[in-house]
Write an enzyme that holds these catalytic residues in place. Structure first.
Site, PDB file in Angstrom:
ATOM      1  N   LYS A  82      64.793  20.168  69.464  1.00 11.46           N
ATOM      2  CA  LYS A  82      64.983  19.945  68.029  1.00 11.46           C
ATOM      3  C   LYS A  82      64.310  21.098  67.284  1.00 11.46           C
ATOM      4  O   LYS A  82      63.262  21.592  67.721  1.00 11.46           O
ATOM      5  CB  LYS A  82      64.330  18.603  67.673  1.00 11.46           C
ATOM      6  N   SER A 157      66.809  11.502  62.682  1.00 10.64           N
ATOM      7  CA  SER A 157      66.962  12.903  62.339  1.00 10.64           C
ATOM      8  C   SER A 157      67.222  13.796  63.562  1.00 10.64           C
ATOM      9  O   SER A 157      67.687  14.915  63.404  1.00 10.64           O
ATOM     10  CB  SER A 157      65.711  13.394  61.607  1.00 10.64           C
ATOM     11  N   SER A 181      63.789   8.259  64.597  1.00  9.93           N
ATOM     12  CA  SER A 181      64.598   9.468  64.765  1.00  9.93           C
ATOM     13  C   SER A 181      64.908   9.909  66.188  1.00  9.93           C
ATOM     14  O   SER A 181      65.701  10.818  66.383  1.00  9.93           O
ATOM     15  CB  SER A 181      63.930  10.639  64.055  1.00  9.93           C
TER      16      SER A 181
HETATM   17  N1  GLN Z   1      65.277   7.850  59.064  1.00  6.87           N
HETATM   18  C1  GLN Z   1      63.864   7.782  58.812  1.00  6.87           C
HETATM   19  C2  GLN Z   1      63.526   8.687  57.657  1.00  6.87           C
HETATM   20  O1  GLN Z   1      64.391   9.192  57.057  1.00  6.87           O
HETATM   21  C3  GLN Z   1      63.096   8.151  60.040  1.00  6.87           C
HETATM   22  C4  GLN Z   1      63.083   9.597  60.285  1.00  6.87           C
HETATM   23  C5  GLN Z   1      62.261   9.988  61.483  1.00  6.87           C
HETATM   24  O2  GLN Z   1      61.962   9.181  62.354  1.00  6.87           O
HETATM   25  N2  GLN Z   1      61.884  11.241  61.511  1.00  6.87           N
HETATM   26  O3  GLN Z   1      62.404   8.876  57.333  1.00  6.87           O
END
Ligand code: GLN
Length: 490
Positions: A82, A157, A181
């Site tokens: 990532k 994400s 994420s």
């Molecule tokens: N979807 C969640 C957010 O937007 C979690 C994102 C994550 O785990 N980095 O914060």
């Protein structure tokens, strides 16, 4: 048309083929590069591919193997990262325009560990800007797509990581999970994703989003592959004070022990019609499969998990507003031309951040401001304690907790972009695990009966008990057989 057989193999299988000299790491790496070349214009999982670095490490691995030296089960295996992980000499943007052009002077500890173990780093994977999002649509560089249906999101994400693994471009990838994420994109792409216990994996050199929640973990096509990857990246790092001193067990050791005797807690709150019918059906079938394998299902309650999303959207933005203060045009990435220093800060941040980070910076700054701190941030922290106590109580009666990962299968690109609250609810089942600092895993639980899109089962465990999650996930995987490859990407 299915992906070529070589790229279809698991890490564990491929490691065997490499040691039997049926194939070389360079051949595998070249095949993976060709696959990326052939598919990524449509998929857009990669922000940057590093072919020279990849070929060089593949050759290094082959040379070592010729001398009889094998460093780990990942030696010679193509892996993706990532774009949140700092990579020495390779641009790292975290999905944001504000970091465009930022070339880190060092590698994140996890990158160093992967490369020291012989893994072949293929490049940097697409993600929502600063890991904020559940669909990859917040990437400043355009969204990654879901290899099961290119009109749909891979989740987020770490969407690029999950999509790339599912599409057979790489054999495994690293992601990060702050509120879901790793698990949510793994679920939406039909692969395995593991968020380890807070503190299990070093975050040194990982761009910080919400420091009390962020954790690094593997995404892979099989449970055993995820276990192998965790074994390489886990462990204490003196450069990250939050990293645990607990020794790292061999995660593959007990993985075939099956589900017999496990007590699986089923939180009433997670199966009350909060998911679409096809998701709930697959989750219930997975639970029934566990029972048939000799596990016991136990009713448990997580009464405070319903406050999880609300608490998370105070804690995470508050910490993000502080972490993102460093991007001001002085040290990293973008610098907007301006007449004064103050204008430069303002202009850089205005041009560099997308809408979602701006929204979170404002929310977080407000929640931390004098007079509101007690009412919001502090209150949210107290809710975290209650969420954790719910789990502690549940774990008095069970060894792990199971339920859905995502309330829906992969949704269409564009479907939720204009409604942040709807987007936030994608993590309704994953967030409490982060708030409680526990390990959580997503394992494929079959395809949705109508849409034929993947559904994931979530398993949450006791602190540092990743081994039990892996063992339970492996039992289900064995029962269900290998997950099919997505066909939309060809
Ligand atoms: N979807 C969640 C957010 O937007 C979690 C994102 C994550 O785990 N980095 O914060």
């Amino acid at each position: 048309m299915s992906a070529p057989a070589l790229l279809d193999r698991s890490i564990t299988d491929l490691a065997g083929a490499l040691s039997r000299r049926e194939v070389s790491s360079e051949e595998v790496t070249r095949a993976a590069l060709a696959r990326i070349e052939a598919t990524d214009e449509r998929l857009h999982a990669f922000l940057r591919v590093v072919p020279e670095r990849a070929i060089a490490s593949a050759r290094g691995s082959d040379a070592r193997r010729a001398r009889g030296e094998v460093r780990s089960p990942l030696d010679g295996i193509p892996i993706g990262l990532k774009d949140i992980f700092l990579t020495k000499g390779v641009e790292t943007t975290c999905g944001s325009r504000i970091l465009a052009g930022f070339v880190p002077p060092f590698d994140a500890t996890v990158v160093e560990r992967l490369e020291t173990s012989g893994a072949v780093v293929m490049g940097k994977l697409n993600m929502d800007e600063f890991a904020m999002g559940s669909s990859n649509e917040n990437s400043a560089f355009g969204p990654c797509r879901n290899p099961w249906d290119l009109e749909r999101t891979p989740g987020g994400s770490s969407g690029g990581s999950a999509a790339s693994v599912a599409a057979r471009q790489v054999f495994g990838a690293l992601g990060t999970d702050t509120g879901g994420s790793i698990r949510q994109p793994a679920s939406l792409c039909g692969v395995v994703g593991l968020k380890p216990t807070y503190g299990r994996v070093s975050r040194y050199g990982v761009v910080a989003f919400a420091s009390s929640l962020d954790q690094v973990g593997p995404i892979a096509r099989t449970v055993t592959d995820a276990a192998a990857m965790l074994g390489v990246i886990a462990g204490h790092d003196p450069r990250d004070q939050t990293s645990s001193l607990l020794p790292v067990p061999d995660y593959r050791a007990g993985i075939e022990e099956g589900a017999r005797g496990l007590r699986i807690g089923v939180p009433r709150e997670w199966l009350q019609g909060g998911s679409e019918a096809g998701v709930e059906r697959r989750v219930r079938e997975a639970l029934a499969a566990y029972e048939a394998m000799g596990a016991t299902l136990v009713d448990v309650e997580l009464p405070h998990s319903r406050y999880g999303v609300a608490a998370y959207y105070l804690v995470a933005p508050a910490e993000a507003s502080s972490n993102l203060a460093r991007y001001d045009g002085v040290r990293f990435g973008l610098r907007a031309p301006a007449r004064s220093l103050a204008d430069m800060y303002g202009e850089t941040r205005d041009q560099g951040f997308g809408a979602e980070p701006k929204r979170r910076i404002m929310l977080g700054t407000y929640a931390l401001s004098a007079g509101y701190y007690d009412a919001y941030y502090l209150r949210a922290q107290k809710v975290r304690t209650l969420v954790r106590r719910d789990f502690d109580r549940a774990f008095e009666r069970c060894d792990l907790v199971a339920g859905p990962v995502s309330p829906t299968v992969a949704f269409r690109l564009g479907e939720k972009v204009d409604d942040p609250l709807q987007m936030y609810l994608a993590d309704v089942f994953t967030i409490s695990c982060n708030l409680a600092a526990l390990p959580g895993l997503s394992v494929p639980a079959g395809l949705h009966p109508e849409s034929r899109l993947p559904v994931g089962l979530q398993l949450v465990g006791r602190p540092f008990d990743e081994a039990t999650l892996l063992r339970a996930a492996r039992a289900l995987e064995r029962e269900m057989g290998p997950s099919p490859a997505p066909e939309a990407i060809g």
